[in-house]
Design an enzyme around this catalytic site. Sequence first.
Site, short mmCIF file in Angstrom:
data_model
loop_
_atom_site.label_atom_id
_atom_site.label_comp_id
_atom_site.label_asym_id
_atom_site.label_seq_id
_atom_site.Cartn_x
_atom_site.Cartn_y
_atom_site.Cartn_z
N LYS A 144 0.71 -1.17 0.16
CA LYS A 144 -0.22 0.10 -0.17
C LYS A 144 0.79 1.22 0.08
O LYS A 144 1.94 1.30 0.47
CB LYS A 144 -0.82 -0.01 1.18
CG LYS A 144 -0.18 0.17 2.59
CD LYS A 144 0.18 1.53 2.97
CE LYS A 144 0.87 1.28 4.37
NZ LYS A 144 1.85 2.66 4.75
N GLY A 164 7.65 1.39 4.63
CA GLY A 164 6.39 2.10 4.58
C GLY A 164 5.55 1.76 3.82
O GLY A 164 4.44 2.68 3.11
N ALA A 182 3.76 -1.34 4.11
CA ALA A 182 3.00 -2.25 5.00
C ALA A 182 3.05 -3.66 4.52
O ALA A 182 2.16 -4.29 4.54
CB ALA A 182 1.47 -1.86 4.93
N GLY A 183 4.43 -4.19 4.19
CA GLY A 183 4.84 -5.51 3.84
C GLY A 183 4.20 -6.64 4.93
O GLY A 183 3.93 -7.49 4.75
N GLY A 184 4.66 -6.36 6.05
CA GLY A 184 4.51 -7.21 7.05
C GLY A 184 2.81 -7.45 7.48
O GLY A 184 2.57 -8.50 7.59
N ALA A 192 0.54 -6.61 5.21
CA ALA A 192 0.26 -7.65 3.99
C ALA A 192 0.50 -8.92 4.14
O ALA A 192 -0.51 -9.72 3.60
CB ALA A 192 1.10 -7.07 2.86
N PRO A 205 9.77 -4.42 -0.03
CA PRO A 205 10.76 -4.13 0.82
C PRO A 205 10.35 -4.21 2.32
O PRO A 205 9.28 -3.61 2.76
CB PRO A 205 11.27 -2.46 0.77
CG PRO A 205 10.52 -2.22 -1.00
CD PRO A 205 9.40 -3.37 -1.00
N VAL A 206 11.18 -4.55 3.08
CA VAL A 206 10.99 -4.70 4.71
C VAL A 206 11.15 -3.38 5.12
O VAL A 206 12.06 -2.54 4.72
CB VAL A 206 12.19 -5.58 5.33
CG1 VAL A 206 11.95 -5.57 6.48
CG2 VAL A 206 11.92 -7.05 4.69
N ALA A 207 10.34 -2.97 6.29
CA ALA A 207 10.34 -1.61 6.83
C ALA A 207 10.46 -0.64 6.04
O ALA A 207 11.23 0.64 5.86
CB ALA A 207 11.71 -1.57 7.92
N ASP A 215 -2.45 -1.58 9.86
CA ASP A 215 -2.82 -1.78 8.22
C ASP A 215 -3.00 -3.22 7.67
O ASP A 215 -3.20 -3.30 6.46
CB ASP A 215 -1.37 -1.47 7.60
CG ASP A 215 -0.98 -0.05 7.72
OD1 ASP A 215 -1.78 0.92 8.09
OD2 ASP A 215 0.12 0.32 7.79
O1 C5P Z 1 -0.20 -1.53 13.97
P1 C5P Z 1 1.33 -1.58 13.50
O2 C5P Z 1 1.77 -2.87 14.19
O3 C5P Z 1 1.34 -1.48 12.09
O4 C5P Z 1 2.05 -0.17 14.03
C1 C5P Z 1 3.29 0.09 14.34
C2 C5P Z 1 3.39 1.03 15.27
O5 C5P Z 1 3.22 2.41 14.75
C3 C5P Z 1 2.42 1.19 16.64
O6 C5P Z 1 3.09 0.35 17.64
C4 C5P Z 1 2.69 2.84 16.82
O7 C5P Z 1 3.93 2.93 17.63
C5 C5P Z 1 2.76 3.41 15.65
N1 C5P Z 1 1.35 3.52 15.12
C6 C5P Z 1 0.81 4.80 15.66
N2 C5P Z 1 -0.57 5.24 15.35
C7 C5P Z 1 -0.97 4.32 14.25
C8 C5P Z 1 -0.36 3.52 13.50
C9 C5P Z 1 0.75 3.07 14.00
O8 C5P Z 1 1.23 5.35 16.52
N3 C5P Z 1 -2.32 4.82 13.93
#
Ligand code: C5P
Length: 355
Positions: free
Chosen positions: A51, A140, A142-144, A146, A136-138, A178
């Site tokens: 995404k 931006g 949302a691979g994990g 996905a 790509p990992v980390a 995500d």
């Molecule tokens: O939910 P996910 O694991 O993708 O989020 C990773 C981290 O990103 C969360 O632990 C939080 O620190 C930050 N985050 C946030 N607000 C969001 C989504 C993510 O602060 N709406």
Amino acid sequence: MTGEGSGGPRGVDCPGWALESGAFAAVATKECPLSPLVGVPEPVTVRVPAKINLHLSVGPLRPDGYHELVTVFQAVSLYDQVTATPARTLTLAVSGEGAGTLPTDSGNLAWRAAALLAQRAGVDAAVHLDLARGIPVAGGLAGGSADAAATLVACDALWGTGLGRAELLELAAELGADVAFGLVGGIALGTGRGERLTPVLAAGRWHWVLAAAHGGLSTPEVYRELDRLRAVTEAAPDPDSEAERVSGEPVAVGPVSGLINALRLQDPEQLGRLLANDLQPAALSLRPELRRTLRAAAELGALGAIVSGSGPTCALLARSDEHAVRLAAALAGAGICRTVKVVAGPVPGARVVDR
Ligand code: C5P
């Protein structure tokens, strides 16, 4: 397949970043897929897109550690593939992007997705997950998340859980902000933590160049940096504040309605001008070299360019497929990114492609 969006991304300089493109098949069925010969369920393969966030406005930090968001997601034609095969216990292997660096145990969100689904459906988590990564990992993108979405769809089909789509969406929201969008795909407005989705009904096709950077960025770290920059701005609210000096742009983006209008009008010039991301100043603060990519994008004639989500991947909007290919070639030639990919969106969310 040759149709737009049905194939994978076309690489300019990174053969390792493309997955086999397969046909979109029917959505996961709920019947238990027993093999007629041996009575063992056949493996299920699910393809799931990356995404990008076309708009991401970040509200204050909530007590649960998340931030309130208003975002517009678009799923694009860069894919991971997850294959679920019956096994004695839950095991996981990774190939492609990030192989060797990603956890292959409960530290992997896909693992947690299989365990959560098994628990909720009352079955044993007896599955081997093969993650073939193109995202790509980390990055931006949302691979994990996905992979977690694809795992829910694959295991749901493998085990014939009988859970409905609404329940899968609930599990997705429990797993991460995500993951739900990974199930849904297309274009959607996300609110709450990003998990409350409303489809954006907009026809048309959008052409992008994704510029991946060396190394990744930790999403929590980027959110923390945004909080820090905002605290600095509040303490010293002047145009020369650290936040603005670092990013060269304001630290709060405007409303989302104009961007949704541009999507509905299929107006790429307007969309390019309205791309906005509150996390961009934080990503630029942590990785100042990303400015070179954004600057090059403008010089090379991208309609707009933005850090995708928490970065460090940058998304450049092009006028057409041909324009995207030209832009990608020029950007690759500039030698400032790790890899450059041409993708298109929107594409559907996690779908069974083989079983
Ligand atoms: O939910 P996910 O694991 O993708 O989020 C990773 C981290 O990103 C969360 O632990 C939080 O620190 C930050 N985050 C946030 N607000 C969001 C989504 C993510 O602060 N709406």
